[in-house]
Each structure stands twice: as structure tokens, then as C-alpha cells.
Write a protein that holds these residues in place. Structure first.
Motif, PDB file in Angstrom:
ATOM      1  N   VAL A   1      -7.130   1.022  -0.217  1.00  0.00           N
ATOM      2  CA  VAL A   1      -7.533   2.226   0.497  1.00  0.00           C
ATOM      3  C   VAL A   1      -6.298   2.781   1.203  1.00  0.00           C
ATOM      4  CG1 VAL A   1      -9.897   1.423   0.809  1.00  0.00           C
ATOM      5  CG2 VAL A   1      -8.196   0.936   2.580  1.00  0.00           C
ATOM      6  N   LYS A   2      -6.447   3.919   1.840  1.00  0.00           N
ATOM      7  CA  LYS A   2      -5.326   4.529   2.542  1.00  0.00           C
ATOM      8  C   LYS A   2      -4.807   3.595   3.640  1.00  0.00           C
ATOM      9  CE  LYS A   2      -5.268   8.643   0.551  1.00  0.00           C
ATOM     10  NZ  LYS A   2      -4.094   9.126  -0.215  1.00  0.00           N
ATOM     11  N   ARG A   3      -3.490   3.602   3.794  1.00  0.00           N
ATOM     12  CA  ARG A   3      -2.895   2.774   4.845  1.00  0.00           C
ATOM     13  C   ARG A   3      -3.468   3.144   6.207  1.00  0.00           C
ATOM     14  NH1 ARG A   3       3.257   0.832   5.970  1.00  0.00           N
ATOM     15  NH2 ARG A   3       2.988   0.288   8.156  1.00  0.00           N
ATOM     16  N   SER A   4      -3.735   4.409   6.421  1.00  0.00           N
ATOM     17  CA  SER A   4      -4.244   4.842   7.726  1.00  0.00           C
ATOM     18  C   SER A   4      -5.572   4.164   8.052  1.00  0.00           C
ATOM     19  CB  SER A   4      -4.405   6.363   7.755  1.00  0.00           C
ATOM     20  OG  SER A   4      -5.274   6.796   6.717  1.00  0.00           O
ATOM     21  N   LYS A   5      -6.413   3.966   7.043  1.00  0.00           N
ATOM     22  CA  LYS A   5      -7.696   3.299   7.287  1.00  0.00           C
ATOM     23  C   LYS A   5      -7.481   1.826   7.607  1.00  0.00           C
ATOM     24  CE  LYS A   5     -12.316   2.596   5.366  1.00  0.00           C
ATOM     25  NZ  LYS A   5     -13.251   2.899   4.252  1.00  0.00           N
ATOM     26  N   LEU A   6      -6.619   1.170   6.845  1.00  0.00           N
ATOM     27  CA  LEU A   6      -6.335  -0.235   7.120  1.00  0.00           C
ATOM     28  C   LEU A   6      -5.719  -0.409   8.504  1.00  0.00           C
ATOM     29  CD1 LEU A   6      -4.908  -1.463   3.696  1.00  0.00           C
ATOM     30  CD2 LEU A   6      -7.049  -2.181   4.766  1.00  0.00           C
TER      31      LEU A   6
ATOM     32  N   LEU B   1       5.712  -5.397  -8.000  1.00  0.00           N
ATOM     33  CA  LEU B   1       5.185  -5.556  -6.643  1.00  0.00           C
ATOM     34  C   LEU B   1       4.331  -6.814  -6.504  1.00  0.00           C
ATOM     35  CD1 LEU B   1       4.133  -1.942  -5.577  1.00  0.00           C
ATOM     36  CD2 LEU B   1       6.005  -3.309  -4.657  1.00  0.00           C
ATOM     37  N   ILE B   2       3.681  -7.207  -7.582  1.00  0.00           N
ATOM     38  CA  ILE B   2       2.832  -8.394  -7.532  1.00  0.00           C
ATOM     39  C   ILE B   2       3.667  -9.655  -7.359  1.00  0.00           C
ATOM     40  CG2 ILE B   2       1.229  -9.806  -8.893  1.00  0.00           C
ATOM     41  CD1 ILE B   2       0.196  -7.237 -10.176  1.00  0.00           C
ATOM     42  N   TYR B   3       4.887  -9.634  -7.889  1.00  0.00           N
ATOM     43  CA  TYR B   3       5.702 -10.851  -7.940  1.00  0.00           C
ATOM     44  C   TYR B   3       6.841 -10.884  -6.931  1.00  0.00           C
ATOM     45  CZ  TYR B   3       2.952 -11.567 -12.063  1.00  0.00           C
ATOM     46  OH  TYR B   3       1.882 -11.729 -12.903  1.00  0.00           O
ATOM     47  N   GLN B   4       6.952  -9.870  -6.086  1.00  0.00           N
ATOM     48  CA  GLN B   4       7.955  -9.892  -5.022  1.00  0.00           C
ATOM     49  C   GLN B   4       7.356 -10.614  -3.818  1.00  0.00           C
ATOM     50  OE1 GLN B   4       9.157  -5.813  -4.472  1.00  0.00           O
ATOM     51  NE2 GLN B   4      10.030  -5.662  -6.531  1.00  0.00           N
ATOM     52  N   LEU B   5       7.465 -11.921  -3.839  1.00  0.00           N
ATOM     53  CA  LEU B   5       6.805 -12.735  -2.823  1.00  0.00           C
ATOM     54  C   LEU B   5       7.438 -12.526  -1.453  1.00  0.00           C
ATOM     55  CD1 LEU B   5       6.353 -16.094  -4.754  1.00  0.00           C
ATOM     56  CD2 LEU B   5       4.595 -14.412  -4.203  1.00  0.00           C
TER      57      LEU B   5
ATOM     58  N   VAL C   1       0.840  -1.203   0.000  1.00  0.00           N
ATOM     59  CA  VAL C   1       0.000   0.000   0.000  1.00  0.00           C
ATOM     60  C   VAL C   1       0.874   1.251   0.000  1.00  0.00           C
ATOM     61  CG1 VAL C   1      -1.658   1.341   1.357  1.00  0.00           C
ATOM     62  CG2 VAL C   1      -1.995  -1.116   1.057  1.00  0.00           C
ATOM     63  N   ASP C   2       1.958   1.227   0.775  1.00  0.00           N
ATOM     64  CA  ASP C   2       2.877   2.371   0.784  1.00  0.00           C
ATOM     65  C   ASP C   2       3.422   2.643  -0.616  1.00  0.00           C
ATOM     66  OD1 ASP C   2       2.565   2.771   3.488  1.00  0.00           O
ATOM     67  OD2 ASP C   2       4.385   1.673   4.051  1.00  0.00           O
ATOM     68  N   GLN C   3       3.829   1.576  -1.300  1.00  0.00           N
ATOM     69  CA  GLN C   3       4.379   1.736  -2.643  1.00  0.00           C
ATOM     70  C   GLN C   3       3.293   2.135  -3.645  1.00  0.00           C
ATOM     71  OE1 GLN C   3       7.643   1.740  -3.465  1.00  0.00           O
ATOM     72  NE2 GLN C   3       7.873   1.613  -1.236  1.00  0.00           N
ATOM     73  N   TRP C   4       2.095   1.635  -3.444  1.00  0.00           N
ATOM     74  CA  TRP C   4       0.966   2.007  -4.306  1.00  0.00           C
ATOM     75  C   TRP C   4       0.768   3.521  -4.286  1.00  0.00           C
ATOM     76  CZ3 TRP C   4      -2.370  -0.389  -7.668  1.00  0.00           C
ATOM     77  CH2 TRP C   4      -3.576   0.259  -7.966  1.00  0.00           C
ATOM     78  N   GLU C   5       0.834   4.091  -3.082  1.00  0.00           N
ATOM     79  CA  GLU C   5       0.648   5.534  -2.951  1.00  0.00           C
ATOM     80  C   GLU C   5       1.890   6.292  -3.426  1.00  0.00           C
ATOM     81  OE1 GLU C   5      -0.351   6.112   1.138  1.00  0.00           O
ATOM     82  OE2 GLU C   5      -2.316   5.143   0.964  1.00  0.00           O
ATOM     83  N   LYS C   6       3.065   5.815  -3.031  1.00  0.00           N
ATOM     84  CA  LYS C   6       4.309   6.513  -3.364  1.00  0.00           C
ATOM     85  C   LYS C   6       4.548   6.548  -4.867  1.00  0.00           C
ATOM     86  CE  LYS C   6       9.288   6.407  -2.357  1.00  0.00           C
ATOM     87  NZ  LYS C   6      10.364   5.695  -1.599  1.00  0.00           N
ATOM     88  N   GLN C   7       4.309   5.419  -5.541  1.00  0.00           N
ATOM     89  CA  GLN C   7       4.556   5.332  -6.979  1.00  0.00           C
ATOM     90  C   GLN C   7       3.343   5.733  -7.824  1.00  0.00           C
ATOM     91  OE1 GLN C   7       6.419   1.619  -8.270  1.00  0.00           O
ATOM     92  NE2 GLN C   7       7.206   1.241  -6.203  1.00  0.00           N
ATOM     93  N   ARG C   8       2.264   6.135  -7.158  1.00  0.00           N
ATOM     94  CA  ARG C   8       1.033   6.544  -7.865  1.00  0.00           C
ATOM     95  C   ARG C   8       0.603   5.458  -8.851  1.00  0.00           C
ATOM     96  NH1 ARG C   8       0.836  12.499  -7.507  1.00  0.00           N
ATOM     97  NH2 ARG C   8      -0.509  12.530  -9.339  1.00  0.00           N
TER      98      ARG C   8
END
Length: 392
Positions: free
Chosen positions: A306-311, A227-231, A179-186
Motif C-alpha cells: 500500500v502507499k507508504r503514507s498509509k503504512l 529488491l527481494i535479495y538485497q538483504l 515501498v519507495d522503490q516499488w512506487e518509483k520503479q512502478r
């Protein structure tokens, strides 16, 4: 007729095709399993099955089965994977293999090659197989194997073979890092821009374009993302961390209560656990890894983060919360939830309740499962693409 005889007869029924109106899945047998496991009256289960065949929640009836058109053998069974044809031929093939070698041997032989395609038919082929294993229906298991071959869409686990990233010490922390990378990398913008581009004509069955959802998932899985494949390192353990994965997908569901897509991650995870139990011990962690990859492919395609803060807030609320399983109010709450599920025409809801009630009992009453079980979904509207004729 006894209850068990009725259930066996319904799950062995061959009156209807596995799909209708193109690629929509026939869920009737999934509902039978869920309702039976929840303790519904036999006459109510039969009534649901009959009514569903006449008119599904989408407003269409089920369709007649397609006759076998080609002989499928051990030599050519891979030739038709994902072509969305020859379902009946695949049923004949797996039925014959089972008669010769036994169901356990057939599962152990063919699952390793079928598992990468578990997201096909929006996970419903996997659900059909896994839920058939749950209730020990031989014919439903055969149909599930055939459906996985018929609807195969690879999540490409081979891309992750050389990658063993750390990415958290448990499933929740691993997701937080993504989630952090999702937001950081848009990455939401990356997905949106990619899906706007014209699709390559090869590799994705044209019928999936009518779906929208399945087409987006297939396209994201076809191109992938690192990110999907970095197990995560924990995914390489011999025994899969099922309870962590269940908690994770339920947390995601509560972050968007009633979300139709995330609900499928819960019910398909139950299927994958049953499949892992039936598979050879040496590939059980591969089942969980395929689930992780496919799960992320679905979440990426639908931009469901969703936002990391919500999770984190939800995680703080639920991670250590446990109900008193002996309390009257817990029993009353479950009775109300199950009672509501029995009245649902939308069969995904009794399936949700069955899986989460089972988890609540298995984990000693973790509150998150009771909280999520009452968050029912609604049948989604079909996109305008359904005005086009189906492609078979």
C-alpha cells in the motif's frame, strides 16, 4: 480421555492425506493447535476436527491417505523435492530417521536444505512443521518435514549470498525503503506484465496452475527481483529480530485488514520462529533471512504493497502504543475475540488470534496485536481453474 491425550491423538492421526482437491492443504491439525492453545474445551476441538474432515470451509471433505510408493533414503531424498508426490514415503523416511538419530538431530540435519522451500504449499508445510514444534507433537513434526519436501518451492536465498545492502536499520524502515522503490520503479506494472507472459514449462509443478496464487508466487520466486535479495544489514545479526518482523507483518495486515494472504505471513512467521529454535544456532539468522525473502516474494506476487503514507500513519498510531494488561477492558476484549474465534469454521482465524494474543502477552500488551487479532478473514472463493481436474 484427558485433554492432553485427546490433543495427542488428534495430532497423531493418520486417517487423512495432507492435501485435498489437488493442492488445498488439510488444516485440521493447525486448528487443533490453535484451539488447544487458546483454551477451547476438548469436546469442541474434537467436534471441529471431525466436522472439518467431513466438509472443509471450501466445501470439500478430506481425502484418504496415499500409500507409500517408493522407498526414500538418505541417498535419494533430494530427488523428489517439490514433485508433489510420495508424501507418505517421506513420512516413512523421516520417521525412520527420527527413530535412529532422534528428532533434534534430524531437524538439524535436514532443515538447512528444506528451509529455502518454506513458501511451498503457500507456507502451509512450514506452518505444519512449526506448529507441530510449538505443541511438541512428534508425528506432526514428521509430517511437516515430509510436507516441506513434498511441496518444496525455493525462494532462492543463494541469490542474496553476496548482497549485504543497508536498507534501513530495522524491519519497518527496510520495508519503507522497498515501498519507495516499488512506487518509483512502478514494480506493480512489472509484476503484472511478467505474470501475463506464458510460463516456462519447467520448474513449477503443473498442479500449481490450478491455484493461481501459488503459481504466481512460484513464478515470481523463480525469476526474482533485486529488491527481494538485497538483504538488510540487520538480518545478518546472530539473533533474528523476531519482534520487529512480527510488528511489520501485523502492520501490513492492518493496512489491509482481513487480507487472507498477509494473514499467512503472520502464522508462518510463528512457525519459522519455532523452526529457528529447533535448528542449529549457526543457521538461525538464515531462517529469518529466508522468511524475509519469501515474504517479499509473496508480497510482490500479489502486489500487496500500500502507499507508504498509509503504512507510516499506522506505524505512528501503533509503534509506541501499549495496553494496560491489568485493565478489565483488555481482558474483556480478548475474551470476546477468543470467543469469536471458537465459533469460526474458517480455521485461519483462531490461528491468527493465538499468535497475536501470544505476542500481546510477550510484548507487555502492544496494542497493535490486540487491534489486529479481531480482524478476521474469510474463506476465499476458488478460481475458475478449479473446474479442471487436479494434477498429481
Amino acid at each position: 480421555m484427558t485433554s492432553s491425550k485427546l490433543i495427542d491423538d488428534l495430532l497423531s492421526d493418520r486417517t487423512y492425506h495432507i492435501e485435498f482437491n489437488g493442492h488445498l492443504t488439510n488444516h485440521a491439525k493447525h486448528a487443533v493447535v490453535a484451539l488447544a492453545r487458546l483454551g477451547a474445551a476438548p469436546e469442541a476441538i474434537k467436534r471441529y476436527y471431525d466436522n472439518y474432515a467431513i466438509e472443509t470451509p471450501y466445501g470439500f471433505g478430506l481425502e484418504q491417505p496415499r500409500p507409500p510408493r517408493v522407498p526414500i533414503s538418505k541417498e535419494n531424498w533430494r530427488d523428489f523435492l517439490g514433485q508433489r508426490s510420495h508424501f507418505a514415503s517421506y513420512c516413512e523416511f523421516f520417521d525412520g530417521q527420527t527413530e535412529i538419530y532422534g528428532l533434534d538431530s534430524v531437524l538439524r540435519e535436514y532443515l538447512p536444505e528444506l528451509l529455502p522451500g518454506w513458501v511451498g504449499a503457500f507456507t502451509h508445510a512450514t506452518i505444519h512443521l512449526g506448529w507441530g514444534l510449538d505443541i511438541e507433537s512428534r508425528w506432526m513434526v514428521i509430517e511437516g518435514l515430509a510436507y516441506m519436501a513434498f511441496a518444496y518451492v525455493s525462494c532462492h536465498p543463494e541469490r542474496a549470498e553476496a548482497t549485504r545492502g543497508e536498507r534501513g536499520d530495522n524491519a519497518v524502515n527496510s520495508l519503507f525503503e522497498i515501498v519507495d522503490q516499488w512506487e518509483k520503479q512502478r514494480l506493480g506494472e512489472w509484476v503484472e506484465n511478467f505474470l501475463r507472459q506464458p510460463a516456462e514449462p519447467d520448474g513449477i509443478h503443473p498442479e500449481l496452475q490450478r491455484s493461481g496464487l501459488q503459481f504466481r508466487i512460484a513464478r515470481i520466486l523463480s525469476v526474482g527481483h533485486p529488491l527481494i535479495y538485497q538483504l538488510p544489514a540487520w538480518s545478518f545479526e546472530t539473533e533474528p529480530r523476531w519482534d520487529e518482523l512480527y510488528y511489520l507483518v501485523t502492520l501490513l495486515y492492518l493496512s489491509q485488514p482481513g487480507d487472507f494472504v498477509i494473514l499467512h505471513l503472520i502464522t508462518s512467521l510463528h512457525a519459522m520462529e519455532q523452526i529457528a529454535d529447533a535448528a542449529s544456532p549457526e543457521i538461525r539468522n538464515n531462517v529469518a533471512q529466508c522468511f524475509w525473502i519469501g515474504m517479499l516474494g509473496v508480497i510482490f506476487a500479489e502486489r500487496l504493497f500500500v502507499k507508504r503514507s498509509k503504512l507510516q500513519a499506522l506505524h505512528k498510531l501503533f509503534h509506541s502504543s501499549v495496553d494496560d494488561v491489568t485493565a478489565r477492558h483488555s481482558a474483556d476484549d480478548w475474551a470476546n475475540i477468543v470467543g469469536r474465534a471458537f465459533e469460526e469454521e474458517e480455521e485461519h482465524n483462531p490461528k491468527l488470534v493465538y499468535v497475536l494474543k501470544r505476542l500481546w502477552e510477550r510484548t507487555g500488551g502492544r496494542t497493535i496485536y490486540r487491534a489486529a487479532a479481531g480482524q478476521f478473514t474469510a474463506t476465499p472463493d476458488l478460481p475458475p481453474s478449479f473446474e479442471q481436474p487436479a494434477t498429481e
